[in-house]
Design an enzyme around this catalytic site. Sequence first.
Site, PDB file in Angstrom:
ATOM      1  N   TYR A  48      45.581  43.833   0.401  1.00 55.85           N
ATOM      2  CA  TYR A  48      44.656  42.695   0.361  1.00 55.85           C
ATOM      3  C   TYR A  48      45.443  41.382   0.283  1.00 55.85           C
ATOM      4  O   TYR A  48      45.198  40.448   1.052  1.00 55.85           O
ATOM      5  CB  TYR A  48      43.729  42.838  -0.847  1.00 55.85           C
ATOM      6  CG  TYR A  48      42.710  41.734  -0.949  1.00 55.85           C
ATOM      7  CD1 TYR A  48      41.542  41.790  -0.191  1.00 55.85           C
ATOM      8  CD2 TYR A  48      42.910  40.639  -1.777  1.00 55.85           C
ATOM      9  CE1 TYR A  48      40.601  40.778  -0.260  1.00 55.85           C
ATOM     10  CE2 TYR A  48      41.978  39.617  -1.851  1.00 55.85           C
ATOM     11  CZ  TYR A  48      40.826  39.696  -1.098  1.00 55.85           C
ATOM     12  OH  TYR A  48      39.903  38.689  -1.157  1.00 55.85           O
ATOM     13  N   SER A  94      39.464  30.628  -8.540  1.00 57.36           N
ATOM     14  CA  SER A  94      40.387  31.739  -8.448  1.00 57.36           C
ATOM     15  C   SER A  94      41.788  31.170  -8.700  1.00 57.36           C
ATOM     16  O   SER A  94      41.923  29.994  -9.002  1.00 57.36           O
ATOM     17  CB  SER A  94      40.237  32.297  -7.046  1.00 57.36           C
ATOM     18  OG  SER A  94      41.173  33.276  -6.835  1.00 57.36           O
ATOM     19  N   LEU A  95      42.816  31.973  -8.558  1.00 59.64           N
ATOM     20  CA  LEU A  95      44.178  31.470  -8.776  1.00 59.64           C
ATOM     21  C   LEU A  95      45.038  31.767  -7.563  1.00 59.64           C
ATOM     22  O   LEU A  95      44.879  32.805  -6.923  1.00 59.64           O
ATOM     23  CB  LEU A  95      44.802  32.174  -9.986  1.00 59.64           C
ATOM     24  CG  LEU A  95      44.268  31.814 -11.366  1.00 59.64           C
ATOM     25  CD1 LEU A  95      44.768  32.815 -12.401  1.00 59.64           C
ATOM     26  CD2 LEU A  95      44.707  30.410 -11.753  1.00 59.64           C
ATOM     27  N   GLU A 128      50.148  33.138 -20.104  1.00 57.89           N
ATOM     28  CA  GLU A 128      49.177  34.107 -20.621  1.00 57.89           C
ATOM     29  C   GLU A 128      49.209  35.367 -19.782  1.00 57.89           C
ATOM     30  O   GLU A 128      49.479  35.299 -18.589  1.00 57.89           O
ATOM     31  CB  GLU A 128      47.748  33.534 -20.493  1.00 57.89           C
ATOM     32  CG  GLU A 128      47.565  32.188 -21.101  1.00 57.89           C
ATOM     33  CD  GLU A 128      46.127  31.678 -20.942  1.00 57.89           C
ATOM     34  OE1 GLU A 128      45.301  32.373 -20.318  1.00 57.89           O
ATOM     35  OE2 GLU A 128      45.860  30.583 -21.454  1.00 57.89           O
ATOM     36  N   LYS A 130      47.708  37.994 -17.400  1.00 61.82           N
ATOM     37  CA  LYS A 130      46.580  37.967 -16.471  1.00 61.82           C
ATOM     38  C   LYS A 130      45.844  39.293 -16.643  1.00 61.82           C
ATOM     39  O   LYS A 130      46.322  40.337 -16.205  1.00 61.82           O
ATOM     40  CB  LYS A 130      47.067  37.785 -15.036  1.00 61.82           C
ATOM     41  CG  LYS A 130      45.933  37.615 -14.057  1.00 61.82           C
ATOM     42  CD  LYS A 130      46.456  37.153 -12.713  1.00 61.82           C
ATOM     43  CE  LYS A 130      45.350  36.786 -11.754  1.00 61.82           C
ATOM     44  NZ  LYS A 130      44.421  37.856 -11.451  1.00 61.82           N
ATOM     45  N   LYS A 301      49.673  27.928 -17.061  1.00 67.89           N
ATOM     46  CA  LYS A 301      48.743  26.801 -16.962  1.00 67.89           C
ATOM     47  C   LYS A 301      49.420  25.559 -17.514  1.00 67.89           C
ATOM     48  O   LYS A 301      50.120  25.640 -18.529  1.00 67.89           O
ATOM     49  CB  LYS A 301      47.489  27.084 -17.794  1.00 67.89           C
ATOM     50  CG  LYS A 301      46.739  28.320 -17.348  1.00 67.89           C
ATOM     51  CD  LYS A 301      45.571  28.645 -18.252  1.00 67.89           C
ATOM     52  CE  LYS A 301      44.890  29.916 -17.753  1.00 67.89           C
ATOM     53  NZ  LYS A 301      43.880  30.416 -18.694  1.00 67.89           N
ATOM     54  N   CYS A 419      35.277  62.893  13.793  1.00 64.63           N
ATOM     55  CA  CYS A 419      35.029  62.607  12.384  1.00 64.63           C
ATOM     56  C   CYS A 419      34.901  63.924  11.610  1.00 64.63           C
ATOM     57  O   CYS A 419      34.096  64.783  11.982  1.00 64.63           O
ATOM     58  CB  CYS A 419      33.762  61.786  12.233  1.00 64.63           C
ATOM     59  SG  CYS A 419      33.227  61.617  10.527  1.00 64.63           S
TER      60      CYS A 419
HETATM   61  S1  IVH Z   1      42.294  31.107 -15.814  1.00 64.47           S
HETATM   62  C1  IVH Z   1      40.872  28.440 -12.645  1.00 64.47           C
HETATM   63  N1  IVH Z   1      43.486  32.920 -17.289  1.00 64.47           N
HETATM   64  O1  IVH Z   1      42.131  35.935 -12.775  1.00 64.47           O
HETATM   65  C2  IVH Z   1      41.644  29.390 -13.419  1.00 64.47           C
HETATM   66  N2  IVH Z   1      42.237  33.645 -15.416  1.00 64.47           N
HETATM   67  O2  IVH Z   1      42.790  35.493  -9.986  1.00 64.47           O
HETATM   68  C3  IVH Z   1      41.134  30.773 -13.436  1.00 64.47           C
HETATM   69  N3  IVH Z   1      42.179  36.054 -15.145  1.00 64.47           N
HETATM   70  O3  IVH Z   1      39.045  34.575 -11.872  1.00 64.47           O
HETATM   71  C4  IVH Z   1      40.912  31.271 -14.769  1.00 64.47           C
HETATM   72  N4  IVH Z   1      43.395  36.555 -16.886  1.00 64.47           N
HETATM   73  O4  IVH Z   1      39.084  36.336 -13.689  1.00 64.47           O
HETATM   74  C5  IVH Z   1      42.720  32.686 -16.204  1.00 64.47           C
HETATM   75  N5  IVH Z   1      44.572  34.410 -18.685  1.00 64.47           N
HETATM   76  C6  IVH Z   1      43.804  34.180 -17.631  1.00 64.47           C
HETATM   77  C7  IVH Z   1      43.299  35.211 -16.846  1.00 64.47           C
HETATM   78  C8  IVH Z   1      42.524  34.898 -15.726  1.00 64.47           C
HETATM   79  C9  IVH Z   1      42.718  37.029 -15.879  1.00 64.47           C
HETATM   80  C10 IVH Z   1      41.383  36.253 -13.916  1.00 64.47           C
HETATM   81  C11 IVH Z   1      40.135  35.428 -13.817  1.00 64.47           C
HETATM   82  C12 IVH Z   1      40.256  34.664 -12.530  1.00 64.47           C
HETATM   83  C13 IVH Z   1      41.245  35.500 -11.790  1.00 64.47           C
HETATM   84  C14 IVH Z   1      41.953  34.705 -10.739  1.00 64.47           C
END
Ligand code: IVH
Length: 709
Positions: A48, A94-95, A128, A130, A301, A419
């Site tokens: 993906y 999203s990130l 942090e 993820k 961040k 198939c």
């Molecule tokens: S910050 C705008 N902090 O990752 C910033 N997200 O790939 C987004 N996620 O949608 C939120 N751990 O669901 C943030 N420590 C963390 C996170 C986190 C997991 C997830 C979150 C976001 C996704 C983006």
Amino acid sequence: MDDRFKIPVEQLTEDEAKGELHRLATLIAEYDKAYFEFDAPIVDDATYDQVRLRHKAIEARFPSLVSPDSPSRRVGSKASTRFAKVRHLYPMLSLDNAFKQEDISEFLARTRRFLGLDAETVIPLIAEPKIDGVSCSLRYERGKLVKGATRGDGIEGEDVTENVKTIQDIPHSIPTSFDVLEIRGEVYLMHKAFQMLNQQREKEGEALFANPRNAAAGSLRQLDPGVTASRPLKFFAYSLGETPKSFGTHESVLNQLKKWGFPVSTLIESCSAINEIMTYHARLESLRADLGFDIDGTVYKINRLDWQERLGFVSRAPRWAIAHKFPAEQAQTTLRQISIQVGRTGVLTPVAHLDPVTVGGVVVSRATLHNEDELRRKDIRIGDTVMIQRAGDVIPQVVKVITLEGQARQAPFQFPLKCPVCDSIVERKEGEAARRCTGGLICQAQASLRLRHFVSREAFDIEGLGTKHIETFFNLGVIRNPVDIFTFEQRNKNSSHPLKMWEGWGEKSAENLFSAINQKRIISLDRFIYALGIYQIGQTSARLLARHYGSYEVWIQAMTAAARAGTGTGTIIATAEDASSLEDLVNIDGIGPGMAEDLLCFFREPHNLDLLAQLVGPQIKVSDFKSAISRSSPIAGRTVVFTGTLTTLTRAEAKARAESLGAKVSTSVSSKTDYVITGNDAGSKAAKARELGVTILGEKEWLALLGEA
Ligand code: IVH
């Protein structure tokens, strides 16, 4: 991915890039739908990410090709209609992903440039874990929890208030003086809870969740909060929606979240220099296997909220944060068998059956082999010793064969041409890596997904026949294909155990369902074509086809003729008329050769023709396509071409507007063009129009024609 698409981004011509963007966007949409709407991913995270990255790189090289509905401007997926919608106070983003040290250095350099900071200024970050779960927004009014929502498409999510209230980590009230507060965080499941849930599902014969994240998503998005309550979901808070001015740093927000009683990860630390950052990341990775829940990287961040505010965001991700993903975890084992799985979208996926081995704390006995090309490229054979990896904690994959000296090998694996589920022909389109079963509507592997599509709002729109019912009826064998929907009432009348006697049903609800079905026995051609769920034929292309052919009879006749012309197998005799039907189809503006091929695949499959014959006529009527656009529009039915830079509106807007008034917008000028609308610096197209005697309008004249000047 097929080798044809491995053309490096920097070598793509603009035309190739256009095609490639379209192809990748279609893939992303398909992956997103499976992931977000059905909580059942069809590819692993690494694949993906690869598709996303390529899409992004092409857009970066050809900014003019970025379309308004590009996946790069979208987060997640549209909220499901099963739940009420909730508009987020502030978009849930999203990130962007980083994979290596340079990506992080680049992130810091970019931040520095954007804020105009000199090289000496320290940029304090908060690092942090993820968490690999589902993001969730919690709204508190005067300290009381009033709303819980999923992310949805980032703008609107689903109302899961009653469900979040069952999560023990989430306080129902918090001691605060703020009138409104939005807390954001991640809902997740511990590995143990995930395993127990899947064991229980296996016992009950239910589909297993692919990973803890999908299990968490599936559990949070339950229509019955009682089900959610039975799943031990957990929550980590990581931010506020809109941050009140009284907070100066992200760190102070986290401290306040803790004081309010939210769980905040204990692994959060501050850092700034690149070596500190990399050390944190490496340490987090070493802890990963023992945490008891999935994390898939670090999030950095920018700590200062005033800087965050200045940095803002680009389309779907903030400029003030980045996700640093972990590399995949690997292990060796023996490949015992290869089986073929037919996915709900008809894709045939080879699956490796392995001697069980532990990878990153999870026992793996199956792995995806992706597709035929991958299998061949990696030359993977039964009996081989293979390296497998779990990337992003999703479906494990076979990375490569480990050659052991003196080890005898079996013959290469033969990919089936029929198939394995329904015996229909398996098609592989040019330029695609996947082999697909063409038995769409009759293939049991795909039927339930297809049926859901068939009755969905944009298709037959049968109210009361939602996902849950379809699934139940399907599993019980009551509705296995679209014809069954319309014969259900009749069969039910003769049944010794009619629907009204089923648990959860009564006289009234059964009657309502049959009446909802009966109301939809007449459908317009465009909706009907869309409802068939033919690969690549979405609402827009269905409408184009409907507009072109006008009636069901004409369409069917043309499709079967074109399908004969396109086979080239020698078993079916194609006439000159058939050939002209094919030509007519590929000449429809907006129907590319890929789409045409998919349509023809559908019509070459006798099962599908049988189904249409049983459906249209005996059960339903397809009404002729009537353009919804008022005939009074001065440009209805006209073909227009825009060229040059428009001053009052963007090209995308101009195109959308013209189409909504019934015009066809084309990119090249021909004798069929009615109007060429010229902006500033109009070039060769204006010249060509002059040559062909096509009416040329300036932007003002165009607006005047539309009555908008
Ligand atoms: S910050 C705008 N902090 O990752 C910033 N997200 O790939 C987004 N996620 O949608 C939120 N751990 O669901 C943030 N420590 C963390 C996170 C986190 C997991 C997830 C979150 C976001 C996704 C983006």
